[in-house]
Design a protein around this motif. Sequence first.
Motif, PDB file in Angstrom:
ATOM      1  N   UNK A  56       0.829  -1.210   0.000  1.00  0.00           N
ATOM      2  CA  UNK A  56       0.000   0.000   0.000  1.00  0.00           C
ATOM      3  C   UNK A  56       0.855   1.248   0.000  1.00  0.00           C
ATOM      4  N   UNK A  57       0.391   2.273  -0.680  1.00  0.00           N
ATOM      5  CA  UNK A  57       1.115   3.541  -0.749  1.00  0.00           C
ATOM      6  C   UNK A  57       0.207   4.703  -0.385  1.00  0.00           C
ATOM      7  N   UNK A  58       0.813   5.834  -0.147  1.00  0.00           N
ATOM      8  CA  UNK A  58       0.037   7.034   0.155  1.00  0.00           C
ATOM      9  C   UNK A  58       0.896   8.254  -0.153  1.00  0.00           C
ATOM     10  N   UNK A  59       0.279   9.391  -0.150  1.00  0.00           N
ATOM     11  CA  UNK A  59       0.973  10.649  -0.394  1.00  0.00           C
ATOM     12  C   UNK A  59       1.225  11.336   0.942  1.00  0.00           C
ATOM     13  N   UNK A  60       2.425  11.888   1.052  1.00  0.00           N
ATOM     14  CA  UNK A  60       2.805  12.578   2.278  1.00  0.00           C
ATOM     15  C   UNK A  60       3.397  13.928   1.896  1.00  0.00           C
ATOM     16  N   UNK A  61       2.976  14.960   2.588  1.00  0.00           N
ATOM     17  CA  UNK A  61       3.450  16.319   2.318  1.00  0.00           C
ATOM     18  C   UNK A  61       4.110  16.874   3.572  1.00  0.00           C
ATOM     19  N   UNK A  62       5.293  17.440   3.414  1.00  0.00           N
ATOM     20  CA  UNK A  62       5.998  18.047   4.526  1.00  0.00           C
ATOM     21  C   UNK A  62       6.940  19.113   3.991  1.00  0.00           C
ATOM     22  N   UNK A  63       7.466  19.904   4.902  1.00  0.00           N
ATOM     23  CA  UNK A  63       8.430  20.940   4.531  1.00  0.00           C
ATOM     24  C   UNK A  63       9.832  20.383   4.725  1.00  0.00           C
ATOM     25  N   UNK A  64      10.635  20.462   3.684  1.00  0.00           N
ATOM     26  CA  UNK A  64      11.990  19.923   3.731  1.00  0.00           C
ATOM     27  C   UNK A  64      12.973  21.038   3.439  1.00  0.00           C
ATOM     28  N   UNK A  65      13.795  21.362   4.414  1.00  0.00           N
ATOM     29  CA  UNK A  65      14.806  22.415   4.273  1.00  0.00           C
ATOM     30  C   UNK A  65      14.190  23.723   3.761  1.00  0.00           C
TER      31      UNK A  65
END
Length: 232
Positions: A56-65
């Motif tokens: 299973x997969x999913x989308x993940x959003x975060x702030x990177x640098x």
Amino acid sequence: MGGSLNPGLPRTWERPLPGSRTFACLAARYAAPQPAMDQPVSPATASTAAAPAAPPGCRVAFTLNGQPHELSVETRVTLLDALREHLKLIGTKKGCDRGQCGACTVLVDGRRVNSCLTLAVMCEGREVTTVEGLGTPHALHPVQQAFVECDAFQCGYCTPGQVCSTVALLREVKERRASAVTPDLQRADAAPLSDAEIRERMSGNLCRCGAYPNIVRAVRQVLDAPAAGAQG
């Protein structure tokens, strides 16, 4: 010697190991239809039977640098592999891959974590900082500069994790957070950190080259700098 002492029980090597994940894997294996031993298996049948189900997969959003990022990853992918394999940020190193060496240390919301033990999906909506986000070759972060000036590395493999841990240490000191060797929990900020306290706070990062004395010197140099409090 050929059979079980109790015919009603399976032999030891036939018993499923404890744990829900192991049991589920064994159950799926033995529940699948198996061809008879005396029947040939065609290549088409073999390829179909050998094809595993897509994880299973999913989308993940975060702030990177400081920049927003969104990834589509399997839920089992660690933050370390997401950084290195998906985002091609190879400054974060894979050492033991078991959370014991600290080479993979990054900052999540300003606090250090072992990225090999952190799932990427756990970082949804959070701020992740790697060594690439701390400075540039022409404008080093004060911690990076101190490591260079104090010769606090040899092979350099553990250095990104050491640097990230030091940055987190500065924030911990600023927030008056105690360690296991803080002499007085009521006055955690009353005196500069001793070398023993620095070693304790950096104990999660191993250096196989043995550059520990110079690492302590580098941390001390940053702590003693006038702007140290602003670097947390």
